[in-house]
Enzyme design. Structure first.
Site, PDB file in Angstrom:
ATOM      1  N   MET A  11      -0.801  17.614  36.818  1.00 53.45           N
ATOM      2  CA  MET A  11      -1.585  17.659  38.049  1.00 53.45           C
ATOM      3  C   MET A  11      -2.251  19.030  38.202  1.00 53.45           C
ATOM      4  SD  MET A  11       0.667  15.631  40.910  1.00 53.45           S
ATOM      5  CE  MET A  11       2.032  16.804  40.887  1.00 53.45           C
ATOM      6  N   CYS A  13      -5.005  19.362  40.945  1.00 59.94           N
ATOM      7  CA  CYS A  13      -5.756  19.460  42.195  1.00 59.94           C
ATOM      8  C   CYS A  13      -5.252  18.403  43.188  1.00 59.94           C
ATOM      9  CB  CYS A  13      -7.253  19.272  41.948  1.00 59.94           C
ATOM     10  SG  CYS A  13      -7.678  17.645  41.296  1.00 59.94           S
ATOM     11  N   CYS A  16      -5.527  14.829  42.115  1.00 59.12           N
ATOM     12  CA  CYS A  16      -4.419  14.368  41.269  1.00 59.12           C
ATOM     13  C   CYS A  16      -3.260  13.869  42.130  1.00 59.12           C
ATOM     14  CB  CYS A  16      -3.926  15.498  40.365  1.00 59.12           C
ATOM     15  SG  CYS A  16      -5.154  16.153  39.212  1.00 59.12           S
ATOM     16  N   TYR A  62      -1.002  12.533  32.892  1.00 61.83           N
ATOM     17  CA  TYR A  62       0.122  12.749  33.804  1.00 61.83           C
ATOM     18  C   TYR A  62       1.399  12.202  33.175  1.00 61.83           C
ATOM     19  CZ  TYR A  62      -3.784  13.014  37.118  1.00 61.83           C
ATOM     20  OH  TYR A  62      -4.954  13.324  37.756  1.00 61.83           O
ATOM     21  N   CYS A 128      -5.588  46.372  52.369  1.00 63.72           N
ATOM     22  CA  CYS A 128      -6.457  46.399  51.197  1.00 63.72           C
ATOM     23  C   CYS A 128      -7.812  45.757  51.460  1.00 63.72           C
ATOM     24  CB  CYS A 128      -5.773  45.721  50.020  1.00 63.72           C
ATOM     25  SG  CYS A 128      -6.786  45.715  48.516  1.00 63.72           S
ATOM     26  N   CYS A 133      -8.848  49.184  50.087  1.00 61.19           N
ATOM     27  CA  CYS A 133      -9.457  49.123  48.763  1.00 61.19           C
ATOM     28  C   CYS A 133     -10.856  48.512  48.771  1.00 61.19           C
ATOM     29  CB  CYS A 133      -8.569  48.304  47.817  1.00 61.19           C
ATOM     30  SG  CYS A 133      -6.829  48.723  47.864  1.00 61.19           S
ATOM     31  N   CYS A 549     -19.032  61.087  13.925  1.00 58.83           N
ATOM     32  CA  CYS A 549     -18.963  60.411  15.225  1.00 58.83           C
ATOM     33  C   CYS A 549     -17.905  59.318  15.280  1.00 58.83           C
ATOM     34  CB  CYS A 549     -20.327  59.811  15.569  1.00 58.83           C
ATOM     35  SG  CYS A 549     -21.478  61.026  16.244  1.00 58.83           S
ATOM     36  N   CYS A 550     -17.886  58.447  14.298  1.00 54.79           N
ATOM     37  CA  CYS A 550     -16.979  57.307  14.362  1.00 54.79           C
ATOM     38  C   CYS A 550     -15.961  57.325  13.226  1.00 54.79           C
ATOM     39  CB  CYS A 550     -17.761  55.996  14.348  1.00 54.79           C
ATOM     40  SG  CYS A 550     -19.001  55.893  13.046  1.00 54.79           S
TER      41      CYS A 550
END
Length: 552
Positions: A11, A13, A16, A62, A128, A133, A549-550
């Site tokens: 299920m 929702c 359902c 189900y 919050c 926040c 650089c890398c």
């Protein structure tokens, strides 16, 4: 015959649940109740043909489990195991407050089949989403963009700024707050179905709660009342008038000159916000450096940033008096033994936050307070009253919304099962949303030394991070504190754009006991700020200035 509960998988929702309910009724069941969130159905089993229902549902996704009898009033056995099936209880859990800790706890309780009531005297959603926040960070982002538009470091792409319409910005912020409050809080109450009672709650005794004088009795209680801005006892402050981190986000006109009391994260964020929007800002910190709980290098980096934003930072400053002088407000401040007077249009108090523990009748319930005024709790969030738990900012815990939510969920799990779940704060991240951000996790260098640990420490200037160079803003650093012998990472700090995102990798490093060698040899995406953590790990054994650089 007693009612039965059947576990149902698949299920997702309400549709359902309606479908399952119809199938069970067609199979002869009566009194059917289906809860798709918790994955079960309850029914009176006499005359039901479950095999018929299973056959009908075969191939639909189900699946029905085997029926189990429900004893007593239908609440889970774990509740009765702890508290007994006293029918005199109105609820299994009563929650005081309606913020992050309260909602996390309510969802945990509801998913365990508990009867829940939430009591709130003010606005649903807590700090919050309403005043913390969400509103502050959307305003900070606006200030950051406005500041960048006025100080664009890239040649050939001129930008400009128009005057700030603070009223329009605040209205947009308020619309976001209202939407998120509805979607993330108010709508959830209806979706889950617990009771919300509006009114002032206080304990009548150790076993009952009074809401505007009317009693509520619950098997367990959760206090999650949050905190509010702390106001220091400065002479004349009330008469002069001031704003806080809450009311400071409601100003409709930009102060020409803003005086900020407090140089920790709230003061830094709010001060820089108004500096970015165009106010002259003077920020006072009583201790000898701003951001005093972080590494000393953080204070140095932020001081440089704030100076470039035009903020005057005064440390070692003791504010002794506030007053009005005509149309201005003044602060009298003792700095280096001398008394100085600073003038401004507005005063913003950012001196920390105070737990909301008064007017709750805690003493009548046998609930003690801890040293900083928060509710005393043990590691399971239980108070000195064994039936009452507390979570979030009303305790003496770190005042972060994610801590409040985790504590609320932990408290309710323990309350309903008499459990012993505990939170581990070892890898707890913390962020200051200045620009650039400050983020840290684990032990600082000083904390590690205080614990007697032999540490090895490296600090990488942001100028060594290619992303900072292409951004044309290399103000900041990445610092790693490691155990010398093992190389295990004990803590990390970043001052950089998106430092809050960078720090997540360091959280994992501290949590899972990674070494600097582990981080140095792990992939890091190039031209991101997160590469700074890998480079900081590499400098324990290499000179990154001599790498391409890398280079790995």
């Amino acid at each position: 015959m007693s009612r039965q509960r059947i576990e149902i998988t698949g299920m997702t929702c309400e549709h359902c649940a309606v479908k399952i309910e119809a199938v069970l009724e067609d199979a002869g069941a009566t009194g059917v109740f289906v809860d798709y969130r918790r994955g079960f159905a309850e029914l009176d089993p006499e005359g039901v043909d479950l095999e018929q229902a299973r056959a009908f549902l075969r191939g639909t996704g189900y699946e029905l489990g085997d029926p189990l009898p429900i004893e007593g009033d239908g609440t889970p056995e774990q509740l009765d195991d702890v508290t007994g099936a006293d029918a005199g209880y109105d609820y299994d859990l009563a929650i005081v407050g309606a913020g992050a800790a309260a909602f996390a706890g309510a969802i945990q309780a509801f998913e365990r089949g508990a009867r829940v009531v939430m009591v709130e005297h003010g606005t649903v959603g807590g700090t919050c989403v309403n005043v913390g926040c969400v509103p502050s960070k959307t305003m900070l982002r606006a200030g950051e963009l406005y500041g960048l538009a006025g100080h664009n470091p890239h040649a050939g792409v001129p930008t400009s700024t128009a005057p700030v319409d603070l009223g329009a910005l605040v209205a947009q912020k308020d619309a976001l707050v209202e939407r998120m409050r509805k979607e993330k809080y108010c709508d959830l109450i209806e979706d889950y179905g617990w009771d919300l009672v509006k009114g002032h709650a206080e304990f009548g005794d150790a076993d009952s709660l009074l809401v505007d004088g009317e009693p509520i009795r619950a098997r367990r209680y959760l206090v999650a009342t949050g905190a509010r801005p702390a106001i220091p006892p400065i002479e004349g402050l009330e008469e002069a008038g001031y704003v806080t981190s809450t009311s400071g986000l409601e100003l409709r006109e930009l102060p020409k000159r803003l005086l900020v009391i407090g140089g920790n994260y709230i003061g830094l964020e709010m001060g820089q916000l108004y500096a970015h929007l165009g106010s002259e800002v003077v920020l006072f910190e009583m201790l000898e450096r701003i951001s005093p709980l972080e590494e000393p290098e953080v204070a140095d980096a932020l001081a440089e940033v704030l100076a470039s934003d035009g903020v005057q930072v005064v440390t070692g400053a003791r504010v002794v008096r506030a007053a009005r002088d005509g149309g201005e407000k003044t602060l009298t401040v003792i700095v280096d033994g001398d008394e100085r007077v600073f003038r401004g249009d507005e005063i913003l108090v950012a001196a920390g936050r105070r737990p909301n523990t008064d007017s709750l009748g805690l003493e009548r319930a046998g609930i003690e307070l801890a040293g900083r005024g928060g509710i005393r709790v043990d590691a399971t969030q239980r108070t000195t009253n064994p039936r009452v738990y507390a979570a979030g900012d009303c305790t003496d815990s770190p005042q972060f919304v994610y801590v409040a939510a985790a504590q609320g969920a932990t408290a309710v799990r323990n309350a309903l099962t008499d459990g012993d779940d505990r939170l581990d704060y070892t890898a707890l991240p913390r962020i200051t949303f200045t620009h650039p951000q400050v983020a840290a996790v684990g032990l600082s260098e000083a904390q590690a030394v205080e614990q007697g640990l032999d540490v090895d420490v490296r600090t990488l200037p942001l100028a060594s991070v290619p992303r900072a160079l292409v951004n044309r803003d290399s103000r900041g650093l990445v610092k790693i504190v490691a155990e010398r012998e093992s190389g295990r990472i004990l803590g990390a700090t970043a001052v950089a754009e998106n430092a809050g995102d960078i720090i997540l990798a360091a959280v994992y490093a501290v949590r899972f006991r990674l070494t600097v060698a582990d981080v140095a040899s792990t992939w890091a995406p190039y031209l991101t700020m997160s590469e700074g953590l890998k480079l900081a790990a590499q400098i324990f054994t290499r000179d990154v200035a001599k790498l391409s650089c890398c280079a790995a």
